[in-house]
Design a protein around this motif. Structure first.
Motif, PDB file in Angstrom:
ATOM      1  N   LEU A  12       0.847  -1.133  -0.566  1.00 19.25           N
ATOM      2  CA  LEU A  12       0.451  -0.001  -0.044  1.00 19.25           C
ATOM      3  C   LEU A  12       0.953   1.216  -0.499  1.00 19.25           C
ATOM      4  O   LEU A  12       1.972   1.141   0.370  1.00 19.25           O
ATOM      5  CB  LEU A  12      -0.975  -0.236   1.260  1.00 19.25           C
ATOM      6  N   THR A  13       0.657   2.032  -1.057  1.00 24.92           N
ATOM      7  CA  THR A  13       1.332   3.435  -0.814  1.00 24.92           C
ATOM      8  C   THR A  13       0.130   4.472   0.120  1.00 24.92           C
ATOM      9  O   THR A  13      -0.559   4.938  -0.525  1.00 24.92           O
ATOM     10  CB  THR A  13       1.696   3.940  -1.853  1.00 24.92           C
ATOM     11  N   PRO A  14       0.858   5.159   1.007  1.00 24.29           N
ATOM     12  CA  PRO A  14       0.223   6.089   1.936  1.00 24.29           C
ATOM     13  C   PRO A  14      -0.213   7.568   0.961  1.00 24.29           C
ATOM     14  O   PRO A  14       1.190   7.292   0.151  1.00 24.29           O
ATOM     15  CB  PRO A  14       1.032   6.798   3.375  1.00 24.29           C
ATOM     16  N   ALA A  15      -1.034   8.366   0.995  1.00 26.04           N
ATOM     17  CA  ALA A  15      -1.226   9.310  -0.343  1.00 26.04           C
ATOM     18  C   ALA A  15      -0.619  10.264   0.504  1.00 26.04           C
ATOM     19  O   ALA A  15      -0.482  10.444   1.193  1.00 26.04           O
ATOM     20  CB  ALA A  15      -2.844  10.022  -0.296  1.00 26.04           C
ATOM     21  N   PRO A  16      -0.131  11.227  -0.894  1.00 26.49           N
ATOM     22  CA  PRO A  16       0.462  12.361  -0.517  1.00 26.49           C
ATOM     23  C   PRO A  16      -0.297  13.480   0.671  1.00 26.49           C
ATOM     24  O   PRO A  16      -1.336  13.463   0.341  1.00 26.49           O
ATOM     25  CB  PRO A  16       1.701  12.599  -1.591  1.00 26.49           C
TER      26      PRO A  16
END
Length: 144
Positions: A140-144
């Protein structure tokens, strides 16, 4: 994982019904409960799998690529790979949703690790850097 195990991640409860290893890696499936007004996960994306949400009870508001969608009983919404999304329970009723992950690369370990980070905060907000590290380790990639 033992069948019927409930993993608490803050106010959200997760129950895996099918792990990827049980489906030859083709899918994973879990139910999750979101109480009314619950604090929910940060916006994120995942490049390695699609996530389809199916409404079982209550109405959950999902924001996918900036567009909001209410998902209620019998409704389904597919979240494509790489698309930033989040959810909120804006209504007075508690929610139960079914999530289907294809391929089945996300498992209960992610939720257990996130729960451990939250528990370590002892009632304070969890460490965002540790949360982001666990998210990235599980695709998963946290949103900026």
């Amino acid at each position: 994982m033992s069948k019927g195990e409930e993993i608490g991640l803050g106010q959200i409860k997760v129950r895996f019904l099918l792990e990827g290893r049980e489906s030859g890696g083709s899918a994973a499936m879990f139910e999750f409960d979101v109480p009314s007004g619950a604090k929910v996960p940060i916006a994120h994306s995942h490049d390695g799998y699609e996530e389809t949400i199916y409404g079982l009870k209550g109405v959950l508001t999902l924001t996918v690529a900036g567009q909001t969608h209410d998902v209620g009983p019998g409704d389904a919404l597919c979240i494509p790979r790489g698309v930033v999304h989040r959810f909120d329970n804006r209504y007075e009723a508690d929610v139960t949703m079914l999530a289907v992950i294809t391929p089945g690369v996300l498992g209960p370990e992610f939720f257990r690790e996130m729960a451990a980070v939250a528990a370590a905060a002892a009632g304070s907000p969890p460490n965002p850097a540790l949360m982001a590290e666990v998210m990235r380790r599980h695709g998963l990639t946290p949103a900026p």
